[in-house]
Design an enzyme around this catalytic site. Structure first.
Site, mmCIF file in Angstrom:
data_model
loop_
_atom_site.group_PDB
_atom_site.id
_atom_site.type_symbol
_atom_site.label_atom_id
_atom_site.label_comp_id
_atom_site.label_asym_id
_atom_site.label_seq_id
_atom_site.Cartn_x
_atom_site.Cartn_y
_atom_site.Cartn_z
ATOM 1 N N GLN B 259 0.926 -1.328 0.005
ATOM 2 C CA GLN B 259 0.130 0.011 0.013
ATOM 3 C C GLN B 259 0.832 1.288 0.117
ATOM 4 O O GLN B 259 0.675 2.250 -0.736
ATOM 5 C CB GLN B 259 -0.779 -0.118 1.184
ATOM 6 N N HIS B 262 2.328 3.014 -3.239
ATOM 7 C CA HIS B 262 1.795 3.699 -3.992
ATOM 8 C C HIS B 262 1.985 5.142 -4.087
ATOM 9 O O HIS B 262 2.202 5.733 -5.244
ATOM 10 C CB HIS B 262 0.072 3.305 -3.867
ATOM 11 N N ASP B 361 -5.741 -6.924 -6.636
ATOM 12 C CA ASP B 361 -5.497 -5.597 -7.558
ATOM 13 C C ASP B 361 -5.201 -6.126 -8.985
ATOM 14 O O ASP B 361 -5.545 -5.308 -9.993
ATOM 15 C CB ASP B 361 -3.944 -5.154 -7.121
#
Lengths: 431, 431
Positions: B259, B262, B361
């Protein structure tokens, strides 16, 4: 007089485009004023609400209190004509029954690889309903916004409504009571939207705000969008009637005027293959206008935005109706079902001669909050889904991760996201 | 180091509130610039697109052409590593299969009075997909946005993507090709959004615009909302992991970093009842950061926005997770299903140890476009419904109008809408 178009005319395409492109509402530039109001409410809370309500609504909320009390609501209900409350109760029950069918199903399944997938729907915890004050305070709209929220399972439904001069509509309070609204605050405008979005000492914040309002309210909703959810931004309303020679001109005239009386920016359009009917409807509109209380508004709407379009046949009408993508589409023809089946873009379709749009405004059960200003091309009327949200669910076991993992690693590496790749690869190494 | 909170601490409530309330992104004030760009595109069309692309993207579209040609797309696909295209094809097929189950059912029924009611779903005719340029051009996102549109039945799917220095990502073009995108234009920024909303000589307008973008793109979408539909405004992304002592610290560290890599504004939160696990995860994050290519971004995100929260038990974790309403929620516990069943607010739930978020994802089939920044309280991930709209249908015969009409007349009169009352009453008199 409204414009008269004819698909056989050489200039039809241009004139039809001009009709659709015409701006019906002046865009008020209230953005800066609204941002200042929102900031004021965020920083000063209730004190800002009280001061702004004194300024804009001429009401002393220090004395009256922000929240409308249970006693006030009971007194308002008692003050209403009983037959009006009964009509609201009928409407409430029918709206409730219609919307119960919209409740979505959860889904959980296992795919051929053994991956468990699915989704689950849950209700928004708290929703706010904006209700305009003064003459635009429609009890029917309270039901149309509040009942779907309650059917969705919203736990806390908060209504805000300005009280100009301290006055609230008893029938609006009765509708809120019937619909199960949990809290009512006498505050309106951008300040009410700010309070719902950010909360004050008295008004706890909500997660979603719905309901119509003026330019200030619309601008405030647009600004707080993201912090909370909002419904569509309502524009000027419209009706499109497709009629053949079997329709009653008086009925159609009444329907066109029912739209026109809402607002000078409203639009009423008649499409027909019958020139004699078109003439008769125009005469009937003129005659009926003479005895209409909201004559001035309706006449201005019909004169400035009304249109009568002659078509070669009903086939042609379908294409035009899809281009207009009207909020309300009435099919006043002898055989309406085949026509209804071919329409792609409309907020709601009213099928056949004995289904005037007004029946859907009040007691049919379907929702009267519908996409305006051509937005039926991409949006839907208000419903239960507006107060729910979907959580997707995914479960892989080691075998599924082994099957899918290498492709995920390949794509993560292609995107330069190595921690993504690693979070899969570490588990693959272990399995 | 990320913050460490403990629900047993006296100041927990305040510190948790501060964590949630912290602004992770600076609000860029680009509104005025974006309005000017939109007006420019509306008035000058393609000429404005060409000029703005020269200015912002350093690309000569007079020479290259606005539209990406079929030959260019074919050449791009041929230039990709075959295993990457294969991975995209697997993802495409799984996304397609998952989303087919989301297609909504029409409803038509007759109620006890004989009133015919229902609704019908139809697809948006034309949709636009914004794809960021440069390093944020993710082929997986092209699939996640485009496939649901095609499953919904969108007839014309248009992609816009900036081509800084004239360059486009071959894998992004391959993804668009696999997903069935109909037209691709090499233009980005607010100017691309304006072109999609209002159209130019080259780019016909669309009805709905989806896809992520920078502050200019987000502001442009907010401004054109109403003229066209838009998806949510994406904010900074987040993951919340609930773990017990049986979880592998290395796997959790990789997930937290997936996470964090990103964006420096991304947020990774670990909630656990096991203090030793918390310590082990923090150590593993530090160790893994050392070898991560996007180390700088991930380290800043973890340092500035990361959090480790110690709870007394997993029951406590459920309440915290609902308050966070995270985009991604991983349940890395021995018995995850009971926990999953109790969560109300999350974009997506990843159930069990072998379901890392990254698998969702790319290749699980569920959508990776999910509500960010706590908006899972009121909104859902992208899906088929985002490209469809509902038309309600109503049909009364004379008997139904006779049954419901009087209540409609009562409410119309109460609201001062006499043309509404008349449109019903005229028909009642005739029946």
């Amino acid at each position: 007089m409204p414009v008269r178009l004819d698909t056989r005319a050489a200039d039809f395409k241009d004139r039809f485009a001009a009709l659709l492109g015409a701006k019906r509402e002046a865009a008020a530039d209230v953005e800066a004023a609204v941002r200042a109001i929102i900031e004021d409410v965020r920083s000063r809370g209730d004190a800002a609400l009280i001061e702004l309500s004194r300024k804009f609504d001429g009401v002393d909320l220090d004395r009256l209190g922000l929240r409308v009390t249970a006693d006030e609501i009971a007194a308002a209900v008692a003050a209403c004509e009983p037959r009006r409350v009964e009509a609201l109760r009928l409407a409430r029950d029918r709206i409730d029954a219609y919307h119960r069918r919209q409740r979505p199903a959860d889904d959980r399944f296992t795919d051929p690889l053994g991956v468990e997938l699915g989704h689950r729907w849950t209700a928004v915890e708290a929703a706010g309903l904006y209700v305009p004050g003064g003459t635009a305070a429609y009890p029917s709209s309270v039901l149309m916004n509040a009942v779907p929220a309650k059917v969705a399972g919203v736990g806390r439904l908060v209504m805000v409504v300005p009280a100009p001069g301290g006055r609230l509509s008893p029938l609006v309070l009765a509708a809120a009571d019937l619909a199960g609204v949990d809290e009512i605050y006498r505050v309106g405008g951008a300040q009410a939207v700010a309070a719902l979005a950010y909360g004050t000492a008295t008004i706890a914040p909500v997660d979603k705000i719905v309901g119509p309002g003026n330019a200030y309210v619309a601008a405030a909703k647009r600004i707080v969008f993201g912090k909370v959810g909002i419904d569509m931004i309502a524009g000027p309303s419209e009706v499109l009637i497709i009629a053949d020679g079997t329709a009653d001109p008086d009925w159609l005239a009444a329907d066109l005027l029912a739209q026109a009386e809402h607002d000078t920016a409203a639009q009423s359009i008649l499409i027909t293959s019958d020139a004699a009917l078109a003439d008769a409807v125009e005469r009937a509109v003129t005659a009926q206008l003479a005895t209409l209380p909201r004559q001035e508004i309706a006449a201005a709407s019909w004169r400035d935005h009304g249109a009568v379009i002659l078509v070669r046949d009903l086939d042609e009408a379908v294409g035009l109706a899809d281009t207009v993508a009207a909020e309300h589409l009435e099919l006043a023809v002898a055989d309406p079902e085949p026509l209804a089946a071919r329409i792609r873009h409309a907020g709601a379709i009213f099928v056949g001669m004995t289904t005037p749009e007004a029946i859907g405004d009040y007691v049919a059960g379907s929702n009267h909050v519908l996409p305006t200003a051509r937005s039926a091309r991409f949006s839907s009327g208000l419903g239960v889904l507006d107060f729910m949200k979907r959580t997707s669910i995914l479960r892989c076991g080691p075998a599924q991760l082994a099957a899918l993992g290498p492709a995920a690693v390949t794509l993560a590496e292609a995107e330069g996201l190595d921690a993504h790749a690693r979070s899969v690869a570490l588990r693959l190494g272990a399995s």
